[in-house]
Design an enzyme around this catalytic site. Structure first.
Site, PDB file in Angstrom:
ATOM      1  N   SER A  74      26.236  41.574  59.855  1.00 45.94           N
ATOM      2  CA  SER A  74      26.668  40.344  60.251  1.00 45.94           C
ATOM      3  C   SER A  74      25.621  39.555  61.050  1.00 45.94           C
ATOM      4  O   SER A  74      24.806  40.066  61.820  1.00 45.94           O
ATOM      5  CB  SER A  74      27.822  40.534  61.374  1.00 45.94           C
ATOM      6  OG  SER A  74      27.971  39.218  61.870  1.00 45.94           O
ATOM      7  N   LYS A 125      32.368  30.269  24.253  1.00 45.45           N
ATOM      8  CA  LYS A 125      30.970  30.966  24.822  1.00 45.45           C
ATOM      9  C   LYS A 125      30.816  31.076  26.376  1.00 45.45           C
ATOM     10  O   LYS A 125      30.441  32.155  26.812  1.00 45.45           O
ATOM     11  CB  LYS A 125      30.114  30.091  24.055  1.00 45.45           C
ATOM     12  CG  LYS A 125      29.969  30.556  22.719  1.00 45.45           C
ATOM     13  CD  LYS A 125      29.034  29.639  21.802  1.00 45.45           C
ATOM     14  CE  LYS A 125      29.649  29.776  20.161  1.00 45.45           C
ATOM     15  NZ  LYS A 125      30.921  28.930  20.333  1.00 45.45           N
ATOM     16  N   GLN A 152      34.310  25.812  20.973  1.00 46.58           N
ATOM     17  CA  GLN A 152      32.787  26.063  21.380  1.00 46.58           C
ATOM     18  C   GLN A 152      32.955  26.574  22.807  1.00 46.58           C
ATOM     19  O   GLN A 152      32.062  27.227  23.450  1.00 46.58           O
ATOM     20  CB  GLN A 152      32.009  24.599  21.506  1.00 46.58           C
ATOM     21  CG  GLN A 152      30.608  24.737  22.082  1.00 46.58           C
ATOM     22  CD  GLN A 152      29.950  23.547  21.650  1.00 46.58           C
ATOM     23  OE1 GLN A 152      29.540  23.576  20.429  1.00 46.58           O
ATOM     24  NE2 GLN A 152      29.451  22.758  22.632  1.00 46.58           N
ATOM     25  N   ASN A 170      30.970  26.713  10.640  1.00 42.60           N
ATOM     26  CA  ASN A 170      31.966  27.268  11.117  1.00 42.60           C
ATOM     27  C   ASN A 170      32.124  28.884  11.002  1.00 42.60           C
ATOM     28  O   ASN A 170      32.704  29.419  11.936  1.00 42.60           O
ATOM     29  CB  ASN A 170      33.261  26.497  10.628  1.00 42.60           C
ATOM     30  CG  ASN A 170      33.365  25.145  11.059  1.00 42.60           C
ATOM     31  OD1 ASN A 170      32.484  24.744  11.892  1.00 42.60           O
ATOM     32  ND2 ASN A 170      34.229  24.245  10.407  1.00 42.60           N
ATOM     33  N   GLU A 174      33.936  43.649  48.217  1.00 42.14           N
ATOM     34  CA  GLU A 174      34.836  42.428  48.514  1.00 42.14           C
ATOM     35  C   GLU A 174      34.384  41.231  47.262  1.00 42.14           C
ATOM     36  O   GLU A 174      34.890  40.816  46.875  1.00 42.14           O
ATOM     37  CB  GLU A 174      34.211  41.821  49.779  1.00 42.14           C
ATOM     38  CG  GLU A 174      34.888  42.494  50.950  1.00 42.14           C
ATOM     39  CD  GLU A 174      34.747  41.946  52.388  1.00 42.14           C
ATOM     40  OE1 GLU A 174      35.313  42.030  53.361  1.00 42.14           O
ATOM     41  OE2 GLU A 174      33.625  41.388  52.479  1.00 42.14           O
ATOM     42  N   ASN A 184      29.328  45.681  57.123  1.00 43.38           N
ATOM     43  CA  ASN A 184      30.277  45.140  56.135  1.00 43.38           C
ATOM     44  C   ASN A 184      30.291  45.399  54.714  1.00 43.38           C
ATOM     45  O   ASN A 184      29.369  45.979  54.169  1.00 43.38           O
ATOM     46  CB  ASN A 184      30.135  43.605  56.417  1.00 43.38           C
ATOM     47  CG  ASN A 184      30.589  42.963  57.526  1.00 43.38           C
ATOM     48  OD1 ASN A 184      31.421  43.517  58.507  1.00 43.38           O
ATOM     49  ND2 ASN A 184      29.943  41.665  57.899  1.00 43.38           N
ATOM     50  N   THR A 237      52.106  55.225  49.845  1.00 45.89           N
ATOM     51  CA  THR A 237      52.886  54.464  49.395  1.00 45.89           C
ATOM     52  C   THR A 237      53.335  53.320  50.283  1.00 45.89           C
ATOM     53  O   THR A 237      53.374  53.605  51.373  1.00 45.89           O
ATOM     54  CB  THR A 237      54.234  55.109  48.481  1.00 45.89           C
ATOM     55  OG1 THR A 237      55.026  55.491  49.951  1.00 45.89           O
ATOM     56  CG2 THR A 237      54.244  56.288  47.848  1.00 45.89           C
ATOM     57  N   HIS A 238      53.360  52.034  49.745  1.00 43.27           N
ATOM     58  CA  HIS A 238      53.737  51.024  50.791  1.00 43.27           C
ATOM     59  C   HIS A 238      52.450  50.809  51.826  1.00 43.27           C
ATOM     60  O   HIS A 238      52.601  50.428  52.832  1.00 43.27           O
ATOM     61  CB  HIS A 238      54.993  50.933  51.258  1.00 43.27           C
ATOM     62  CG  HIS A 238      56.053  51.192  50.449  1.00 43.27           C
ATOM     63  ND1 HIS A 238      56.655  50.153  49.764  1.00 43.27           N
ATOM     64  CD2 HIS A 238      56.433  52.502  49.929  1.00 43.27           C
ATOM     65  CE1 HIS A 238      57.610  50.989  49.007  1.00 43.27           C
ATOM     66  NE2 HIS A 238      57.728  52.239  48.934  1.00 43.27           N
ATOM     67  N   LYS A 279      28.051  45.296  63.244  1.00 42.96           N
ATOM     68  CA  LYS A 279      29.088  45.015  62.195  1.00 42.96           C
ATOM     69  C   LYS A 279      28.165  45.923  60.919  1.00 42.96           C
ATOM     70  O   LYS A 279      26.977  45.803  60.757  1.00 42.96           O
ATOM     71  CB  LYS A 279      29.268  43.802  61.699  1.00 42.96           C
ATOM     72  CG  LYS A 279      30.191  43.092  62.618  1.00 42.96           C
ATOM     73  CD  LYS A 279      31.637  43.287  62.418  1.00 42.96           C
ATOM     74  CE  LYS A 279      32.136  42.546  61.126  1.00 42.96           C
ATOM     75  NZ  LYS A 279      33.298  42.640  60.860  1.00 42.96           N
ATOM     76  N   SER A 314      25.106  22.696  22.484  1.00 42.16           N
ATOM     77  CA  SER A 314      25.540  24.056  23.123  1.00 42.16           C
ATOM     78  C   SER A 314      24.328  24.919  22.965  1.00 42.16           C
ATOM     79  O   SER A 314      24.596  25.940  23.607  1.00 42.16           O
ATOM     80  CB  SER A 314      26.685  24.587  22.219  1.00 42.16           C
ATOM     81  OG  SER A 314      26.311  24.512  20.823  1.00 42.16           O
ATOM     82  N   TYR A 366      39.178  24.957  12.142  1.00 39.47           N
ATOM     83  CA  TYR A 366      38.152  24.743  13.395  1.00 39.47           C
ATOM     84  C   TYR A 366      38.219  23.658  14.115  1.00 39.47           C
ATOM     85  O   TYR A 366      38.557  22.633  13.495  1.00 39.47           O
ATOM     86  CB  TYR A 366      36.786  24.908  12.655  1.00 39.47           C
ATOM     87  CG  TYR A 366      35.691  24.721  13.780  1.00 39.47           C
ATOM     88  CD1 TYR A 366      35.354  25.775  14.757  1.00 39.47           C
ATOM     89  CD2 TYR A 366      35.196  23.451  14.073  1.00 39.47           C
ATOM     90  CE1 TYR A 366      34.445  25.821  15.417  1.00 39.47           C
ATOM     91  CE2 TYR A 366      34.445  23.490  15.015  1.00 39.47           C
ATOM     92  CZ  TYR A 366      33.794  24.736  15.686  1.00 39.47           C
ATOM     93  OH  TYR A 366      33.055  24.357  16.850  1.00 39.47           O
TER      94      TYR A 366
HETATM   95  N1  ARG Z   1      28.545  24.930  18.610  1.00 35.41           N
HETATM   96  C1  ARG Z   1      29.630  25.173  17.938  1.00 35.41           C
HETATM   97  C2  ARG Z   1      30.483  26.034  18.395  1.00 35.41           C
HETATM   98  O1  ARG Z   1      30.283  26.631  19.142  1.00 35.41           O
HETATM   99  C3  ARG Z   1      29.170  25.513  16.242  1.00 35.41           C
HETATM  100  C4  ARG Z   1      30.099  25.111  15.330  1.00 35.41           C
HETATM  101  C5  ARG Z   1      29.945  23.715  15.012  1.00 35.41           C
HETATM  102  N2  ARG Z   1      30.969  23.262  14.010  1.00 35.41           N
HETATM  103  C6  ARG Z   1      31.065  21.992  13.742  1.00 35.41           C
HETATM  104  N3  ARG Z   1      32.054  21.888  12.780  1.00 35.41           N
HETATM  105  N4  ARG Z   1      30.837  21.208  14.639  1.00 35.41           N
HETATM  106  O2  ARG Z   1      31.807  26.113  18.030  1.00 35.41           O
END
Ligand code: ARG
Length: 457
Positions: free
Chosen positions: A275, A323, A320, A108, A288, A283, A153-154, A281, A22, A315
């Site tokens: 365009s 993120k 993960q 964790n 959008e 735009n 409205t509408h 045009k 990660s 956990y």
């Molecule tokens: N990259 C992990 C996450 O985002 C970190 C925690 C990892 N913990 C584990 N027990 N493998 O959750």
């Protein structure tokens, strides 16, 4: 080096490493991770779990890593995640003592803490961007208080409204969004650190020390919950989604109001696109795109809820997945808020066109009904009489402002000369003087109320 390789005979396969890693995205957490580690090491030293000089060495090492990452001297690569990267680097810099940093902690509670620190700052950024947009809408309302425009409205012309009232409506939405982010931050500001892997720790740690150092309001009360709780990510994503929904509505209005058909506002050239084939045009790509990105942010909210819903305590690695969803949502919501504030700052009003449009489509018919009701005609009957007048106008190519008093009186004897002043666009908007209504004075009060609420930010 892996943090956990002791138990294994063989190294993980290259593809397994690539799939599991990660660092490529959680490197964004470097500052939060190092800040939390500095607090943790400081606490370990103060509690006598590490010797003071050990803690000092670790803290100095961590600060050096932070400085080198920020200056660009240290590239974040070659580790499973940001936590492993920082720890490996620490050991490389300070030697064996660096390996003591992970005492009384787990990745964790570490990642749960890092994410809270990161999201906390993101909320501050979102609040600033919303405020910037609100300030822009405020100035447009300030300018627009002189102008009238159609209210719909509408998507059918309904009643004339004051332009300031229109912009204040969006400000109200964004102020609620701001409030929601503030409340999300309050709920988020609880520290998981000290929960360790899931069950807490046997070391005599003092969570108050780390709490204070990291600026959390309180410490989590259940370690199982603390390591697996990502409610704050879901909440942020909900706040972001609703903000995007409001922004998307403003985009939709912008697209309509700047079209040839409506022509109420003009988007400046700097924020318009052309365009490749049709030379004429101009735009509205930016509105959008913002409208489109709203869907993407909603998707991230849906994803995190789905990720959380099936997880056994405590956990699980599924977490993960919080993120990339979060980082992308944050990027989208901030860039959309910022570009939209910039675009709105530059829009110009086609005042005459808005005014003319505000009076079209029998938009003051309610005023005719209200007039009759004031003369004692029950509103339901007044509505029916006015309906007949509209039909008469349609059949005879007239509008409510070109009707003569005799024509009004032919439908109902309750009409007097003052009806003629009642059906103008301006008098219609001015008549709605109730709190939050379309009169200039109500819109001005709306602005004052907004100013007052903005003071707390
Ligand atoms: N990259 C992990 C996450 O985002 C970190 C925690 C990892 N913990 C584990 N027990 N493998 O959750």
């Amino acid at each position: 080096m892996k943090l956990w390789e002791g138990r294994f005979d063989k190294p993980t396969a290259t593809d397994a490493d690539a799939f599991n890693e990660s660092l490529s995205f959680d490197c964004k957490l470097y500052k939060a991770d190092i800040t939390a580690s500095v607090a943790h090491a400081t606490m370990l030293g103060k509690c006598g779990i590490l010797a003071q000089e050990e803690a000092d060495t670790i803290v100095a090492g961590l600060k050096g890593i932070l400085a080198d990452i920020e200056s660009g001297a240290l590239e974040m690569k070659g580790a499973e995640d940001i936590h492993s990267f920082v720890e490996n680097e620490l050991v490389a810099r300070v030697g064996q003592v660096g390996k003591k940093l992970h005492t009384a902690r787990s990745r964790n509670d570490q990642v749960a803490t890092d994410m809270r620190l990161y999201v906390r700052e993101s909320i501050d950024r979102a609040e600033r961007s919303i405020l910037n947009l609100v300030e822009t809408l405020y100035s447009l309302a300030h300018e627009g208080i002189k102008y009238l425009m159609p209210g719909f409205t509408h998507l059918r012309k309904a009643q004339p409204i004051n332009c300031a009232q229109y912009f204040n409506a969006y400000t109200e939405m964004f102020l609620r969004d701001l409030d929601r982010f503030v409340q999300c931050r309050e709920r988020l500001n609880v520290m998981p650190l000290g929960s360790a892997a899931l069950a807490g720790t046997s070391y005599p740690i003092d969570r108050e020390i780390t709490r204070e150092l990291l600026g959390f309001d309180s410490v989590s009360q259940n370690s199982l919950d603390a390591v697996s709780d990502r409610d704050f990510v879901a909440e942020y994503l909900f706040c972001a989604s609703l903000t995007m929904a409001h922004l998307s509505r403003l985009c939709e209005d912008t697209i309509l109001y700047t079209s040839e058909e409506f022509g109420y506002w003009e988007i400046p050239d700097e924020y318009s696109t052309g365009s490749s084939i049709m030379p004429q045009k101009k735009n509205p790509d930016i509105p959008e795109l913002v409208r489109g990105k709203a869907g993407r942010v909603f998707g991230h909210l849906s994803a995190i809820l789905t990720t959380i819903k099936g997880l056994p305590l405590a956990y699980n690695k599924d977490l993960q997945e919080d993120k990339e969803a979060f980082f992308d949502a944050e990027k989208q919501v901030l860039s959309c808020l910022n570009i939209y504030a910039a675009l709105m700052k530059k829009i110009t009003f086609n005042v005459d066109r808005m005014f003319r449009a505000a009076g079209e489509g029998f938009s003051t018919a309610t005023d005719v009904a209200d007039y009759l009701a004031r003369k004692g005609v029950p509103f339901r009957d007044a509505h029916a009489i006015t309906g007949k007048i509209v039909r008469y106008c349609l059949e005879n190519g007239k509008t409510l402002t070109t009707l003569t008093l005799d024509e009004f009186r032919a439908v109902s004897e309750h009409f007097d000369k003052d009806i003629l002043a009642c059906v103008t666009t301006r008098s219609s908007a001015e008549a709605r003087n109730s709190v939050g209504g379309s009169s200039q004075s109500a819109a001005r009060k709306g602005l004052i109320s907004i100013r007052r609420r903005l003071k707390k930010y």
